[in-house]
Design a protein around this motif. Structure first.
Motif, short mmCIF file in Angstrom:
data_model
loop_
_atom_site.label_atom_id
_atom_site.label_comp_id
_atom_site.label_asym_id
_atom_site.label_seq_id
_atom_site.Cartn_x
_atom_site.Cartn_y
_atom_site.Cartn_z
N ASP A 280 0.83 -1.20 0.00
CA ASP A 280 0.00 0.00 0.00
C ASP A 280 0.87 1.26 0.00
OD1 ASP A 280 -2.26 -1.60 0.07
OD2 ASP A 280 -2.69 -1.23 2.18
N GLU A 281 1.94 1.24 0.77
CA GLU A 281 2.85 2.39 0.82
C GLU A 281 3.57 2.56 -0.52
OE1 GLU A 281 5.37 1.75 4.19
OE2 GLU A 281 3.75 2.16 5.62
N GLN A 282 3.96 1.45 -1.15
CA GLN A 282 4.59 1.52 -2.46
C GLN A 282 3.64 2.11 -3.48
OE1 GLN A 282 5.66 -2.60 -3.00
NE2 GLN A 282 7.79 -2.22 -2.45
N ILE A 283 2.40 1.65 -3.47
CA ILE A 283 1.40 2.15 -4.42
C ILE A 283 1.18 3.64 -4.21
CG2 ILE A 283 -1.02 2.05 -5.12
CD1 ILE A 283 -0.90 -0.99 -4.46
N GLU A 284 1.02 4.05 -2.98
CA GLU A 284 0.80 5.47 -2.69
C GLU A 284 1.98 6.32 -3.17
OE1 GLU A 284 -0.13 8.51 1.02
OE2 GLU A 284 -0.20 6.35 1.36
N ASN A 285 3.19 5.86 -2.91
CA ASN A 285 4.38 6.58 -3.34
C ASN A 285 4.45 6.66 -4.86
OD1 ASN A 285 6.86 7.97 -3.05
ND2 ASN A 285 7.98 6.05 -3.24
N LEU A 286 4.23 5.54 -5.54
CA LEU A 286 4.25 5.53 -7.00
C LEU A 286 3.14 6.39 -7.58
CD1 LEU A 286 5.10 1.82 -7.87
CD2 LEU A 286 6.60 3.82 -8.00
N TYR A 287 1.96 6.33 -6.97
CA TYR A 287 0.84 7.16 -7.41
C TYR A 287 1.22 8.64 -7.35
CZ TYR A 287 -3.68 9.51 -7.50
OH TYR A 287 -4.71 10.35 -7.82
N ASN A 288 1.77 9.05 -6.23
CA ASN A 288 2.15 10.46 -6.06
C ASN A 288 3.23 10.88 -7.05
OD1 ASN A 288 0.29 10.95 -4.00
ND2 ASN A 288 1.71 10.28 -2.42
N MET A 289 4.19 10.00 -7.31
CA MET A 289 5.25 10.30 -8.27
C MET A 289 4.67 10.43 -9.68
SD MET A 289 8.30 10.37 -6.68
CE MET A 289 9.51 9.93 -7.89
N ALA A 290 3.79 9.51 -10.06
CA ALA A 290 3.19 9.54 -11.39
C ALA A 290 2.32 10.78 -11.56
CB ALA A 290 2.37 8.28 -11.64
N LYS A 291 1.52 11.08 -10.54
CA LYS A 291 0.63 12.25 -10.62
C LYS A 291 1.44 13.54 -10.68
CE LYS A 291 -3.76 14.04 -9.25
NZ LYS A 291 -3.45 15.38 -9.65
N SER A 292 2.59 13.58 -10.03
CA SER A 292 3.40 14.80 -10.01
C SER A 292 3.97 15.16 -11.38
CB SER A 292 4.54 14.68 -8.98
OG SER A 292 5.57 13.86 -9.46
N VAL A 293 4.10 14.17 -12.28
CA VAL A 293 4.60 14.48 -13.62
C VAL A 293 3.49 14.57 -14.66
CG1 VAL A 293 6.89 13.53 -13.19
CG2 VAL A 293 5.12 12.05 -14.18
N ALA A 294 2.26 14.22 -14.28
CA ALA A 294 1.12 14.29 -15.20
C ALA A 294 0.62 15.73 -15.27
CB ALA A 294 0.01 13.34 -14.76
N ILE A 295 1.40 16.56 -15.93
CA ILE A 295 1.09 17.98 -16.08
C ILE A 295 1.04 18.26 -17.58
CG2 ILE A 295 1.84 20.34 -15.60
CD1 ILE A 295 3.46 19.09 -13.23
N PRO A 296 -0.15 18.41 -18.14
CA PRO A 296 -0.25 18.62 -19.58
C PRO A 296 0.49 19.88 -20.05
CG PRO A 296 -2.39 18.09 -18.64
CD PRO A 296 -1.46 18.33 -17.49
N LYS A 297 1.20 19.70 -21.16
CA LYS A 297 1.93 20.81 -21.76
C LYS A 297 1.73 20.74 -23.27
CE LYS A 297 5.63 20.82 -18.32
NZ LYS A 297 5.43 19.64 -17.53
N VAL A 298 1.50 21.89 -23.88
CA VAL A 298 1.44 21.96 -25.33
C VAL A 298 2.85 22.29 -25.82
CG1 VAL A 298 0.50 23.22 -27.30
CG2 VAL A 298 -0.97 22.70 -25.33
N ILE A 299 3.39 21.40 -26.63
CA ILE A 299 4.73 21.61 -27.17
C ILE A 299 4.64 22.48 -28.43
CG2 ILE A 299 6.75 20.45 -28.16
CD1 ILE A 299 6.00 18.08 -26.24
#
Length: 137
Positions: A13-32
């Motif tokens: 559960d702690e691994q999932i939460e950590n990975l979730y937070n890491m993945a969400k932190s980079v999911a920032i849409p950008k128009v190139i």
């Protein structure tokens, strides 16, 4: 009931939460540019060595983009690792999504791929990759 720190479910559960937070932190849409964008989905990978790699999707008008999972896996491979423990992909709004067929097949080609843990949804449903690959290449 009290959970002990060596409880494997708690560790997962702690691994999932950590990975979730890491993945969400980079999911920032950008128009190139008007033909390319990135970051609508972020992914995070935990390797058997304990390292975490992230990646974002790259979307193009001509369909030559890359999913966030394969982007993260490519970064992992670039860093000399080939053994995945767990993977998660998260949309920009925080929804966990399962990997597409191309990402599943890409992971299947990796070392010890049958045992890769794949987080499928926000309820923290986790399955081994082999459960998602009944008829691999």
């Amino acid at each position: 009931m009290m959970k002990h720190k060596f409880n494997s479910k708690l560790i997962q559960d702690e691994q999932i939460e950590n990975l979730y937070n890491m993945a969400k932190s980079v999911a920032i849409p950008k128009v190139i540019n008007e033909q390319m964008s990135s970051g609508g989905v972020g992914a995070a990978i935990l390797t058997k060595q304990g390292n975490i790699y992230t990646g974002v999707c790259i979307d193009t008008d001509c369909s030559l983009g890359m999913c966030a999972e394969r982007n993260a896996l490519s970064t992992m491979i670039t860093n000399g690792e080939y053994d995945v423990e767990m993977i998660i992909a998260v949309t920009k709004v925080g929804k966990v999504i399962p990997p597409c067929g191309a990402c599943r097949e890409f992971m299947w080609q990796l070392k010890n791929s049958r045992d890769i843990k794949v987080v499928l949804d926000n309820e923290e449903t986790v399955v081994n990759l082999e459960d998602l690959m009944p008829f691999p290449y």
